[in-house]
Design a protein around this motif. Structure first.
Motif: not given
Length: 218
Positions: A44, A46-48, A50, A76-77
């Protein structure tokens, strides 16, 4: 004024105290830290977050486990560094990870004296220097790790609490075949000839201590 780049770490650990201690240690080393109690929560944020680095326990008490989380993050990365923090031996941790998390490093919780050593290991991972802080596997645990794949599967099913008949149904073999397999496992683990030892319980306990609780889906 130019902003200073800070390395980012995502710490995933289901034990609150350890999670707090690890997060604080990374913060003191200048990392920007995001900490989560589960893989679901980690995804949840993850994007923030980074992250440049994922530090995760393998057994998180629920699914996804740490290996599955690392696999998802790598998809994803691909550049993210991965450090597994676990109670498992190196051999057991590697068996969990298989080939799904290339280049991941492992730290056994019992093999480090402080969280500072964990951060040191993370620093090494970020500079592409794999680490292996592990406890030696001797005695019964060493014997468990040397079992054949079939014997280890039998031991896992014992640890799930299955009877011989249930194991036979699960594996599609005869009860007699399971009885022979169980007897060989007990012999290999040195769990015969001691009236004070309940071999079935001892084998299940040893498996859980080495590989984690099979009922958690690991």
């Amino acid at each position: 004024m130019t902003a200073t780049w800070r390395r980012r770490v995502l710490v995933v650990e289901d034990h609150a105290l350890l999670r707090s201690l690890v997060a604080e240690a990374f913060t003191q080393r200048g990392f920007e830290v995001a900490a989560s109690p589960s893989a679901v929560e980690a995804l949840r944020v993850l994007d923030d977050a980074d992250p440049d680095l994922l530090v995760t326990d393998i057994d998180l008490g629920s699914r996804p486990n740490g290996v599955e989380l690392a696999t998802i993050l790598r998809e994803r990365a691909p550049q993210i560094a991965v450090l597994f923090l676990s109670n498992l031996s190196l051999e057991a941790a590697a068996a969990q990870a298989r080939d799904t998390v290339a280049g991941a490093s492992f730290v056994n919780k019992g093999a480090i004296a402080s969280v500072d050593e964990l951060v040191d290991a993370a620093e090494a991972v970020l500079t592409d220097r794999p680490v292996r802080h592990v406890s030696g596997a001797e005695g019964a645990q060493g014997a468990l790790l040397r079992l054949s794949t079939a014997q280890r599967e039998t031991t896992r099913l014992l640890a799930e609490g299955l009877t011989n008949a249930e194991i036979a149904r699960r594996r599609g073999v005869s009860v007699r075949a399971v009885e022979k397999s169980v007897a060989r496992v007990f012999q290999a683990l040195g769990l015969v000839g001691d009236d004070a030892t309940a071999p079935r319980v001892a084998a299940a306990t040893l498996y859980t201590a080495t590989y984690g609780n099979p009922r958690s889906g690991l």
